[in-house]
Design an enzyme around this catalytic site. Structure first.
Site, PDB file in Angstrom:
ATOM      1  N   SER A 125       0.834  -1.204   0.000  1.00 50.55           N
ATOM      2  CA  SER A 125       0.000   0.000   0.000  1.00 50.55           C
ATOM      3  C   SER A 125       0.866   1.251   0.000  1.00 50.55           C
ATOM      4  O   SER A 125       1.983   1.255   0.544  1.00 50.55           O
ATOM      5  CB  SER A 125      -0.864  -0.020   1.261  1.00 50.55           C
ATOM      6  N   TYR A 150      -1.899  -1.386  11.122  1.00 50.41           N
ATOM      7  CA  TYR A 150      -2.199  -1.846   9.763  1.00 50.41           C
ATOM      8  C   TYR A 150      -1.042  -1.486   8.816  1.00 50.41           C
ATOM      9  O   TYR A 150      -0.530  -2.330   8.083  1.00 50.41           O
ATOM     10  CB  TYR A 150      -3.515  -1.216   9.270  1.00 50.41           C
ATOM     11  N   LYS A 154       1.934  -3.809   6.634  1.00 54.92           N
ATOM     12  CA  LYS A 154       2.302  -3.714   5.209  1.00 54.92           C
ATOM     13  C   LYS A 154       3.819  -3.597   5.068  1.00 54.92           C
ATOM     14  O   LYS A 154       4.432  -4.269   4.232  1.00 54.92           O
ATOM     15  CB  LYS A 154       1.605  -2.514   4.548  1.00 54.92           C
TER      16      LYS A 154
HETATM   17  N1  UFG Z   1     -12.442  11.226   3.487  1.00 51.54           N
HETATM   18  C1  UFG Z   1     -13.448  12.110   3.805  1.00 51.54           C
HETATM   19  N2  UFG Z   1     -14.608  11.615   4.294  1.00 51.54           N
HETATM   20  C2  UFG Z   1     -14.823  10.279   4.475  1.00 51.54           C
HETATM   21  C3  UFG Z   1     -13.800   9.373   4.148  1.00 51.54           C
HETATM   22  C4  UFG Z   1     -12.618   9.883   3.659  1.00 51.54           C
HETATM   23  O1  UFG Z   1     -13.292  13.338   3.675  1.00 51.54           O
HETATM   24  O2  UFG Z   1     -15.913   9.905   4.941  1.00 51.54           O
HETATM   25  C5  UFG Z   1     -11.181  11.743   2.931  1.00 51.54           C
HETATM   26  C6  UFG Z   1      -9.984  11.411   3.785  1.00 51.54           C
HETATM   27  O3  UFG Z   1      -9.809  12.385   4.784  1.00 51.54           O
HETATM   28  C7  UFG Z   1      -8.878  11.390   2.743  1.00 51.54           C
HETATM   29  C8  UFG Z   1      -9.576  10.919   1.466  1.00 51.54           C
HETATM   30  O4  UFG Z   1     -10.963  11.124   1.699  1.00 51.54           O
HETATM   31  O5  UFG Z   1      -8.400  12.684   2.548  1.00 51.54           O
HETATM   32  C9  UFG Z   1      -9.353   9.457   1.168  1.00 51.54           C
HETATM   33  O6  UFG Z   1      -9.692   8.694   2.318  1.00 51.54           O
HETATM   34  P1  UFG Z   1      -9.840   7.103   2.262  1.00 51.54           P
HETATM   35  O7  UFG Z   1     -10.189   6.649   3.643  1.00 51.54           O
HETATM   36  O8  UFG Z   1     -10.745   6.717   1.159  1.00 51.54           O
HETATM   37  O9  UFG Z   1      -8.410   6.653   1.845  1.00 51.54           O
HETATM   38  P2  UFG Z   1      -7.005   6.882   2.576  1.00 51.54           P
HETATM   39  O10 UFG Z   1      -6.159   7.664   1.636  1.00 51.54           O
HETATM   40  O11 UFG Z   1      -7.124   7.358   3.954  1.00 51.54           O
HETATM   41  O12 UFG Z   1      -6.637   5.366   2.695  1.00 51.54           O
HETATM   42  C10 UFG Z   1      -5.668   4.778   1.980  1.00 51.54           C
HETATM   43  C11 UFG Z   1      -6.031   3.304   1.740  1.00 51.54           C
HETATM   44  C12 UFG Z   1      -5.929   2.538   3.013  1.00 51.54           C
HETATM   45  C13 UFG Z   1      -4.641   2.847   3.705  1.00 51.54           C
HETATM   46  C14 UFG Z   1      -4.567   4.301   3.981  1.00 51.54           C
HETATM   47  C15 UFG Z   1      -3.385   4.663   4.818  1.00 51.54           C
HETATM   48  O13 UFG Z   1      -7.328   3.165   1.205  1.00 51.54           O
HETATM   49  O14 UFG Z   1      -5.991   1.150   2.736  1.00 51.54           O
HETATM   50  O15 UFG Z   1      -4.527   4.962   2.737  1.00 51.54           O
HETATM   51  O16 UFG Z   1      -3.235   6.009   4.990  1.00 51.54           O
HETATM   52  F1  UFG Z   1      -4.540   2.215   4.862  1.00 51.54           F
END
Ligand code: UFG
Length: 340
Positions: A125, A150, A154
């Site tokens: 990831s 988590y 990875k």
């Molecule tokens: N976000 C929102 N509202 C939500 C959900 C997410 O504003 O309800 C924003 C988050 O703050 C972030 C973006 O949308 O800025 C993406 O969020 P995600 O949760 O979809 O994805 P992430 O980038 O946080 O997650 C990714 C991978 C995970 C991994 C993670 C680690 O999907 O598997 O990065 O940082 F673990």
């Protein structure tokens, strides 16, 4: 002779899409899953897309004897390991559960691969880059200390694979995914989050369908053009195809090094607000959303430099964000129809 690929976690979101692409590329696929985090929806969807039943093994890879038995019963040319817990927040609350499950299962897969001379593909990831000093990130950008158990699993699993390749003459590839989103164009397989979704796109589609009242956008005061976080959203089918390229590279002995790492992203940063606005425009829906406080642990901006995957794997993301968001919405609507 057709080659056989074992897909651990093959009934899950990414595993099911990878199974379809591998099968359509001419591989025999064995799906293995303990079904701890999914139901049979995606397995049935895979069989419907392919028009045939695929071998399915209900197995927990933490059970070393069961894993060994599986490798004895099939002649497996490559294993792709997805079977793992994946909720960042849950991993902070229950680190032992995450370490036991995610590490034990991969160690057992590695042991079987060592004994049977099997190629190994590990699903890593972009989380391993943490908050990068420079964007886009390349495969040689430094890995930052993990911010969750988590993320730590990875990084540790990448290291397990690297060390086993070095010691035992094995071959392995780690693919570092950015943000996989969307669903298969058939709308027969897709993401099935348990409970309240953590990730952005399932939360958007569940809000659009009326399962959630309001989408929270976590922070609009980041140092980015519109103040919301930047990510590299990669279409799930594009991502799945990268696995076919990587498996073929290993099986055909075309690797430059016995252990290789590739970023799997688009190279295109998209903000949370841009993604929400695109979803509204493409699907003709007005989403109920509000700006909420920042979510702890979120990095400001991370996106891939996907050049290496293009050069070495001959792989490139081709789908537009619009197409992908339309597929995510088609999948959510199909789930709603099925539930009626
Ligand atoms: N976000 C929102 N509202 C939500 C959900 C997410 O504003 O309800 C924003 C988050 O703050 C972030 C973006 O949308 O800025 C993406 O969020 P995600 O949760 O979809 O994805 P992430 O980038 O946080 O997650 C990714 C991978 C995970 C991994 C993670 C680690 O999907 O598997 O990065 O940082 F673990």
């Amino acid at each position: 002779m057709k080659k056989t690929v074992l897909v651990s976690g093959g009934a899950g979101f990414i595993g099911s899409h990878v199974t379809v692409e591998l099968s359509q590329a001419g591989y025999d696929v064995v799906i293995a899953d303990n079904m701890s985090n999914c139901d049979e929806t995606n397995y049935k969807g895979v069989c419907a897309i392919l028009g045939r039943q695929l071998p399915f093994e209900k197995i927990d890879f933490c059970d070393a004897a069961a894993a060994n038995d599986l490798f004895n019963r099939y002649k497996i040319d490559a294993v792709i390991h997805f079977a793992a817990f994946k909720a960042v927040g849950e991993s902070v609350e229950q680190p032992l559960m995450y370490y036991k499950n995610n590490l034990d299962s991969f160690l057992n897969v590695l042991e079987c691969a060592r004994v049977h001379g099997t190629n190994v593909l590990f699903s890593s990831s972009a989380t391993v880059y943490g908050e990068p000093d420079e964007t886009p990130v390349t495969e040689t950008s430094p890995r930052k200390p993990a911010t969750s158990p988590y993320g730590n699993t990875k990084q540790m699993c990448e290291d397990f694979l690297r060390d086993c390749v070095a010691a035992y003459g094995m071959h392995g590839i780690a693919l570092r995914y950015f943000n996989p989103i969307g669903a298969h164009p058939s709308a027969l397989i897709g993401e099935l989050p348990r409970g309240i979704p953590n990730n952005l796109v399932p939360f958007i589609t569940q809000t659009a369908i009326g399962k959630r009242e309001c989408l929270n956008i976590f922070g609009d005061d980041y140092p980015t053009p519109d103040g919301t976080c930047l990510r590299d959203y990669i279409d799930i089918t594009d991502l799945a195809k990268a696995h076919v390229c990587a498996v073929t590279r290993m099986i055909e002995g075309k690797m430059d090094e016995p252990y290789e790492i590739f970023n799997i992203g688009t190279g295109r940063p998209v903000s949370v607000l841009e993604l929400v606005n695109s979803f509204e425009r493409v699907n003709g829906i007005k989403l109920n959303y509000r700006i909420a406080p920042r979510r702890p642990g979120d990095v400001t901006a991370v996106w891939a430099d996907p050049t290496l995957a293009q050069q070495k794997l001959g792989w490139k993301a081709v789908r537009s964000v619009d197409e992908t968001l339309a597929s995510a919405w088609a999948w959510e609507k199909r789930l709603a129809e099925a539930a009626e």
